[in-house]
Write an enzyme that holds these catalytic residues in place. Structure first.
Site, PDB file in Angstrom:
ATOM      1  N   LYS A   1       0.905  -0.720  -0.012  1.00  0.00           N
ATOM      2  CA  LYS A   1      -0.066  -0.241   0.004  1.00  0.00           C
ATOM      3  C   LYS A   1       1.016   1.062  -0.016  1.00  0.00           C
ATOM      4  O   LYS A   1       0.169   2.436  -0.666  1.00  0.00           O
ATOM      5  CB  LYS A   1      -1.367   0.199   1.022  1.00  0.00           C
ATOM      6  CG  LYS A   1      -1.817  -0.929   1.161  1.00  0.00           C
ATOM      7  CD  LYS A   1      -3.262  -1.269   1.457  1.00  0.00           C
ATOM      8  CE  LYS A   1      -4.335  -2.040   1.251  1.00  0.00           C
ATOM      9  NZ  LYS A   1      -4.103  -3.468   1.468  1.00  0.00           N
TER      10      LYS A   1
HETATM   11  C1  PLP Z   1      -3.939  -4.616   0.441  1.00  0.00           C
HETATM   12  C2  PLP Z   1      -4.355  -5.881   0.845  1.00  0.00           C
HETATM   13  C3  PLP Z   1      -3.513  -7.261  -0.190  1.00  0.00           C
HETATM   14  C4  PLP Z   1      -4.599  -6.900  -1.338  1.00  0.00           C
HETATM   15  O1  PLP Z   1      -4.870  -5.850  -2.209  1.00  0.00           O
HETATM   16  P1  PLP Z   1      -5.962  -5.643  -2.734  1.00  0.00           P
HETATM   17  O2  PLP Z   1      -5.764  -3.724  -3.516  1.00  0.00           O
HETATM   18  O3  PLP Z   1      -7.246  -4.626  -2.157  1.00  0.00           O
HETATM   19  O4  PLP Z   1      -6.992  -6.673  -3.778  1.00  0.00           O
HETATM   20  C5  PLP Z   1      -2.924  -8.000   0.080  1.00  0.00           C
HETATM   21  N1  PLP Z   1      -2.366  -7.983   0.641  1.00  0.00           N
HETATM   22  C6  PLP Z   1      -1.382  -6.997   1.927  1.00  0.00           C
HETATM   23  C7  PLP Z   1      -0.342  -7.387   2.942  1.00  0.00           C
HETATM   24  C8  PLP Z   1      -2.437  -6.475   1.763  1.00  0.00           C
HETATM   25  O5  PLP Z   1      -2.115  -5.392   2.792  1.00  0.00           O
END
Ligand code: PLP
Length: 462
Positions: free
Chosen positions: A112
Site C-alpha cells: 500500500k
Molecule cells: C491490501 C492488501 C492486499 C489486497 O490488495 P487489494 O488491492 O485490496 O486486492 C493483499 N495483501 C496485503 C498485504 C495487503 O495489505
C-alpha cells in the site's frame, strides 16, 4: 483526461478532482473515459530505466496537465525516496520461470505504500497551489491506516485521522500508527470492530455539515490515484523479463481488487500480459464469481492473511464497468442488488469476457501455512501469508511464459503466522528495528459518530 463514474450519473471530473474526491456522488467509482496506450517502442524503451522514470511515463497520460513535468517528476522522486531498496520494487527468482515482485520495501512494509507515498505528495502539491487544507479520515483493519499515516505525516496542508478497532490490530500495525510524532497525525482507537470503523467513516461522509466544515477527504482503496500508482510496477517487472518482446503473467493476492485491477489497466495500455491470476484465501467471492458468474457475499471468516479478508471487493466495480461495455445503468443495477440482497449474477457475455483475461485460485488456511514452509525449504525465501497464497497459486497456474507473483507484505508484519508455519522468526528491517521502543500516542474513542466527530473538530481547531 476526463474521469467518469462507473454508474454514469455523476459529473465528469479532472484527475485532480477525482483524486481529491474519491467516491462519486452517484455511488460509483471514477475511471478514465478511455484507456491511453503506450507504443511497443515506448515500452521497450523502459528497459534499464529507473523506477521513477518509468512511473513518470506510465502515469503521465492519466495525470495530464494537473502537474507540470518537472513538478510531477519531483513528486515521484519524493514519494519513493522513502523506500529501503534502490530498485523500489525488485524482482526475485523463485524457480526457473517463477518470480516474486517484492512490493514491501516502503515505510510500512506493505504494498500500500507504493500508492500512498505518491498520493501524499500529490495531495500536498495540489493543496499548496489552491491554498486549501483537508482532513483525511480513514478506517483500517491494519495496513491501510499505517500507510496513510506514513504518507501524510508532517505535510502542511493535511490532517490525518485513522480509526482502527481497539485491541484488534497486530502490535506492529498499531505501533506503526501510534508512534509517528508529527502533530498532524492522529490515531484513534475506536471501541468496536473494523465494520464499526467503516460504518463511522461512511456516516461521516454522509454528514454534509461535518464533511464541509472540516474539508473531509478520503484515500481508501477506491481512490483512482491509488490504482494508477500500482500500474507502474507491472511495467517495470514485465520489461525486466523481456516485455514487450515476451509475454508475462501475474498472480496477485487479492482483497479489494485494486492491485490486480492495476494489472488489467497495464494490459489495456498495451503491456503484453498473458494471464492475470486472482489469488484468494478462504474469503473467495472473486474466485467463486469467476467459476460461475455468481457474485454473492457470505460472512467474512478471519484468516492468517487478514488484508485479504474481504467480501465486498470495491474495485471490482471498475472491471464490471468494462465487462458491460461501460454502461453505467447496468453497473448501477448490479451493485444496488449487491447492497440490497447481497448478490448479483454476471451475464454470460460478461463472465466470458472476464474469463478471457483472468484465472483464479483459492488457498485454505492449512495450505497457506504449508506454502510458507515449502518456499522457505525450497528457496530460503520467507513469505508473508498473503504472498505465500499468491506464490502457491502462481505455481499451479504456470504456463509457458514467466509468472510473476506479487509479494504484498514483508513477513515481519505477520511474525506469529510466519513463525508458526516455518519456524523462522522474521526480523524487522534495521531502519525499523526500534519500533517497539518508540513512545505511543493514541486517543481512545467510543464507536459513536458524535464522539468521533467531536475529537476531530477539536484537534483541527487546536
Ligand atoms: C491490501 C492488501 C492486499 C489486497 O490488495 P487489494 O488491492 O485490496 O486486492 C493483499 N495483501 C496485503 C498485504 C495487503 O495489505
Amino acid at each position: 483526461m476526463k474521469y467518469i463514474s462507473t454508474r454514469g450519473q455523476a459529473p465528469e471530473l479532472t484527475f485532480e478532482e477525482a483524486m481529491l474526491t474519491g467516491l462519486a456522488r452517484d455511488g460509483g467509482l471514477y475511471v478514465p473515459e478511455s484507456w491511453p496506450t503506450l507504443s511497443e517502442d515506448q515500452i521497450a524503451g523502459f528497459a534499464g530505466k529507473s523506477y521513477e522514470d518509468v512511473a513518470f511515463e506510465v502515469m503521465k497520460p492519466f495525470v495530464g496537465d494537473t502537474f507540470g513535468d518537472a513538478e510531477f517528476r519531483e513528486i515521484i522522486a519524493k514519494a519513493y525516496s522513502s523506500f529501503g531498496h534502490d530498485a523500489r520494487c525488485p524482482l526475485v527468482q523463485l524457480d526457473s520461470n517463477h518470480y516474486l515482485l517484492e512490493l514491501f520495501h516502503g515505510p510500512t512494509l506493505a504494498f500500500k505504500d507504493v500508492a500512498m507515498q505518491l498520493i501524499g505528495q500529490m495531495f500536498e502539491a495540489a493543496l499548496k497551489r489552491s491554498g486549501n487544507r483537508v482532513t483525511i479520515v480513514g478506517a483500517t483493519s491494519g495496513d491501510t491506516g499505517s500507510a496513510a499515516i506514513e504518507a501524510f505525516r508532517g505535510l502542511d496542508a493535511v490532517d490525518v485521522f485513522i480509526m482502527y478497532p481497539h485491541g484488534r490490530v497486530s502490535e506492529v500495525q498499531r505501533r506503526q500508527m501510534t508512534t509517528p510524532v508529527e502533530d498532524n497525525v492522529h490515531a484513534l482507537a475506536v471501541d468496536g470492530d473494523f465494520d464499526t470503523c467503516q460504518a463511522l467513516l461512511k456516516d461521516m461522509f454522509n454528514d454534509f455539515d461535518f464533511r464541509d466544515s472540516v474539508q473531509l477527504a478520503g484515500v481508501n482503496s477506491i481512490n483512482w490515484a491509488r490504482v494508477l500508482a500500482q500500474v507502474v510496477y507491472y511495467f517495470t517487472s514485465a520489461v525486466s523479463l523481456g516485455a514487450p518482446h515476451r509475454k508475462v503473467s501475474f498472480t496477485v493476492p487479492t482483497g479489494n481488487f485494486g492491485d490486480i485491477f492495476a494489472g488489467y489497466v497495464a494490459k489495456r495500455m498495451g503491456l503484453p500480459i498473458d494471464r492475470l491470476v486472482i489469488a484468494t484465501n478462504q474469503n473467495d467471492i472473486l474466485h467463486r464469481t469467476l467459476q460461475s458468474g455468481d457474485h454473492s457475499k457470505t460472512g467474512v471468516v478471519p484468516s492468517i492473511s487478514p488484508s485479504m479478508d474481504i467480501q465486498v471487493s470495491s474495485n471490482y466495480e471498475r472491471l464490471v464497468f468494462d465487462l458491460y461495455d461501460r454502461e453505467g445503468e447496468a453497473v448501477a443495477q448490479l451493485f444496488e442488488a449487491l447492497k440490497d440482497v447481497g448478490s448479483f449474477k454476471l451475464s454470460q457475455g460478461a463472465l466470458g469476457r472476464m474469463a478471457d483475461e483472468f484465472d483464479s485460485g483459492r488457498v485454505s488456511e492449512d495450505e497457506t501455512s504449508a506454502a510458507i514452509k515449502d518456499y522457505y525449504e525450497r528457496t530460503g525465501e520467507v513469505l508473508c501469508p498473503h504472498s505465500a497464497i499468491g506464490a502457491k497459486i502462481g505455481d499451479e497456474m504456470q504456463g509457458d511464459v514467466p509468472m510473476i507473483t506479487l509479494a504484498t507484505a514483508h513477513p515481519a508484519k505477520f511474525p506469529a503466522a510466519v513463525e508458526a508455519a516455518c519456524g523462522e522468526h522474521p526480523a524487522l528491517p534495521p531502519r525499523m528495528a526500534d519500533l517497539f521502543e518508540r513512545d505511543e500516542r493514541v486517543t481512545r474513542v467510543a464507536g459513536d459518530l458524535a464522539a468521533v466527530e467531536a475529537v476531530i473538530r477539536e484537534r483541527i481547531a487546536g
